[in-house]
Design an enzyme around this catalytic site. Structure first.
Site, PDB file in Angstrom:
ATOM      1  N   PHE A  12       0.809  -1.321   0.101  1.00  0.00           N
ATOM      2  CA  PHE A  12      -0.143   0.077  -0.141  1.00  0.00           C
ATOM      3  C   PHE A  12       0.904   1.281   0.205  1.00  0.00           C
ATOM      4  O   PHE A  12       0.871   1.929  -0.972  1.00  0.00           O
ATOM      5  CB  PHE A  12      -0.977  -0.342   1.409  1.00  0.00           C
ATOM      6  CG  PHE A  12      -1.614   1.316   1.554  1.00  0.00           C
ATOM      7  CD1 PHE A  12      -2.168   1.969   0.735  1.00  0.00           C
ATOM      8  CD2 PHE A  12      -1.592   1.637   2.848  1.00  0.00           C
ATOM      9  CE1 PHE A  12      -2.887   3.180   0.965  1.00  0.00           C
ATOM     10  CE2 PHE A  12      -2.187   2.754   3.460  1.00  0.00           C
ATOM     11  CZ  PHE A  12      -2.871   3.768   2.520  1.00  0.00           C
ATOM     12  N   ASP A  32      10.254  -6.689  -3.508  1.00  0.00           N
ATOM     13  CA  ASP A  32       9.049  -7.131  -2.496  1.00  0.00           C
ATOM     14  C   ASP A  32       8.937  -8.546  -2.661  1.00  0.00           C
ATOM     15  O   ASP A  32       9.419  -9.405  -3.763  1.00  0.00           O
ATOM     16  CB  ASP A  32       7.740  -6.460  -3.146  1.00  0.00           C
ATOM     17  CG  ASP A  32       6.554  -6.581  -1.961  1.00  0.00           C
ATOM     18  OD1 ASP A  32       6.203  -7.468  -1.780  1.00  0.00           O
ATOM     19  OD2 ASP A  32       6.309  -5.375  -1.680  1.00  0.00           O
ATOM     20  N   SER A  76       7.027  -4.989   5.567  1.00  0.00           N
ATOM     21  CA  SER A  76       6.529  -5.659   6.832  1.00  0.00           C
ATOM     22  C   SER A  76       4.989  -5.966   6.695  1.00  0.00           C
ATOM     23  O   SER A  76       4.358  -5.030   6.087  1.00  0.00           O
ATOM     24  CB  SER A  76       6.758  -4.742   7.829  1.00  0.00           C
ATOM     25  OG  SER A  76       6.076  -5.482   9.009  1.00  0.00           O
ATOM     26  N   ASN A 100      19.714  -6.468   7.069  1.00  0.00           N
ATOM     27  CA  ASN A 100      20.218  -6.576   5.759  1.00  0.00           C
ATOM     28  C   ASN A 100      20.279  -5.397   4.779  1.00  0.00           C
ATOM     29  O   ASN A 100      21.273  -4.884   4.023  1.00  0.00           O
ATOM     30  CB  ASN A 100      19.300  -7.727   5.028  1.00  0.00           C
ATOM     31  CG  ASN A 100      19.768  -9.184   5.493  1.00  0.00           C
ATOM     32  OD1 ASN A 100      20.635  -9.596   6.052  1.00  0.00           O
ATOM     33  ND2 ASN A 100      18.655 -10.055   5.017  1.00  0.00           N
ATOM     34  N   TYR A 146       4.674  -7.474  16.235  1.00  0.00           N
ATOM     35  CA  TYR A 146       4.969  -6.364  15.191  1.00  0.00           C
ATOM     36  C   TYR A 146       5.714  -5.245  16.114  1.00  0.00           C
ATOM     37  O   TYR A 146       6.538  -4.689  15.672  1.00  0.00           O
ATOM     38  CB  TYR A 146       3.475  -5.859  14.987  1.00  0.00           C
ATOM     39  CG  TYR A 146       3.464  -4.726  13.902  1.00  0.00           C
ATOM     40  CD1 TYR A 146       4.138  -4.910  12.745  1.00  0.00           C
ATOM     41  CD2 TYR A 146       2.999  -3.710  14.450  1.00  0.00           C
ATOM     42  CE1 TYR A 146       4.107  -3.811  11.868  1.00  0.00           C
ATOM     43  CE2 TYR A 146       2.720  -2.438  13.505  1.00  0.00           C
ATOM     44  CZ  TYR A 146       3.405  -2.536  12.255  1.00  0.00           C
ATOM     45  OH  TYR A 146       3.452  -1.464  11.414  1.00  0.00           O
TER      46      TYR A 146
END
Ligand code: NAD
Length: 312
Positions: A12, A32, A76, A100, A146
């Site tokens: 989004f 992604d 995420s 990373n 989260y």
């Protein structure tokens, strides 16, 4: 020409960032693995020679050939439904994924901006929340996967800044809405809108007195753009301080749609924050930024998008 890597670029927020940086004349690489994103969000960019897409899981070693001026980390799972389904992946993308990308930024001497969240404040004991508040998070509750991943992400990013001298930016994003949200991501706005459009009951958790503050996506993207170009490395809240209770919000959507759906109340999920409102004084002063799109306008645009998605 500047080159930027946007991790989570098919999501989004990531896809709106791809659009914005393409418009500003950057070479954009979206990375992604599509766990919660959708290639449709960026397919309009594929024909453009300045746009590349890498299908890759950033919890694995990340390599990008050539120079990189900026790295944005927006990868995420972000809604409770998503991160409760993928708790370990959520922890890994905030920790290993961040490590990373920081390593890549160090190698390329890029400036790196991370998407943190108002969830670092947990169920806040300070209202509204400003950047100096440390938060009230339950590490072992369902939302801990989260919230703690994001807190670790901030800590790791600060360590690369202080220890390696990396240029870093941290944005603490408050609830954001707009076109390209998923209808089934379980967040209040898409849930209310799709229920009202389908004529189903609108389900509000608890008694609906808990509050949220919703920011329209274009305003958020503008804030992120300004923060990235600023020289400020500490966290900055970006959100819309206009706070509303979830009950009022459900009624607003009911009226907007002219729906006859009933509002029904269900048990409050564990550790659901009772209140949420950003203090945006810092962003105002530092970035000369403030939200410009009011909720009624933002909701109208989002409703048009959802109607198209649902074919109604
Ligand atoms: P989203 O789910 O639409 O986007 C996240 C993207 O990351 C998806 O495209 C997903 O496929 C990708 N992704 C997930 N794990 C990955 C991995 N291991 N490797 C590569 N890609 C991976 O969610 P969003 O709402 O666009 O959120 C983007 C970022 O902003 C997230 O970091 C989120 O925590 C943060 N954020 C969002 C909000 C909001 O209101 N939307 C609020 C606070 C913070």
């Amino acid at each position: 020409m500047k080159r930027i890597l946007i991790a989570g670029g098919a999501g989004f927020l990531g896809s709106h960032l791809c659009d914005r940086f393409m418009k500003e004349g950057y070479k954009v690489i979206a990375m992604d693995n599509l766990v919660t994103g959708n290639i449709r969000n960026i397919e309009h960019l594929f024909k453009h020679p300045n746009f590349e897409y890498y299908h890759h899981d950033i919890t694995k070693f990340v390599h990008v050939p050539g120079p990189l001026d900026y790295i944005l980390h927006f990868a995420s799972p972000a809604s409770p439904i998503d991160y409760l389904k993928m708790p370990i992946q959520t922890l890994k993308v905030g920790s290993l994924g961040t490590h990373n990308l920081l390593g890549l930024a160090k190698e390329k001497k890029s400036r790196m901006l991370i998407a943190s969240t108002s969830e670092v404040y947990g169920d806040p004991l300070v209202h509204p929340q400003n950047e100096s508040y440390w938060g009230n998070v339950n590490p072992i509750g369902p939302r801990g996967v989260y919230d703690e991943a994001k807190r670790f992400q901030e800590a790791m990013t600060m360590a690369y800044h202080t220890f390696h001298g990396l240029e870093t930016r941290i944005v603490r994003i408050f609830n954001t809405y707009g076109p390209r949200m998923r209808l089934d991501d379980g967040r209040a706005l898409p849930a209310f809108m799709s229920q009202a459009l389908k004529g189903e009951d609108i389900t509000v958790f608890g008694d609906g007195s808990q509050t949220r503050s919703f920011c329209y996506v274009d305003d958020l993207i503008e804030g992120i753009y300004r923060l990235m170009l600023s020289d400020y490395h500490l966290p900055v809240n970006i959100g819309n301080p206009n706070e509303v209770s979830l009950k009022e919000f459900a009624e607003e959507i009911q009226h907007l749609i002219g729906s006859h759906s009933k509002i029904v109340y269900q048990a409050l999920p564990q550790d659901d924050p009772k209140q949420r409102q950003p203090d945006i004084s810092l962003a105002k002063e530092l970035l000369q930024w403030q939200p410009l799109v009011d909720r009624s306008e933002g909701l109208r645009i989002t409703l048009d998008y959802f109607k198209k998605e649902l074919g109604v």
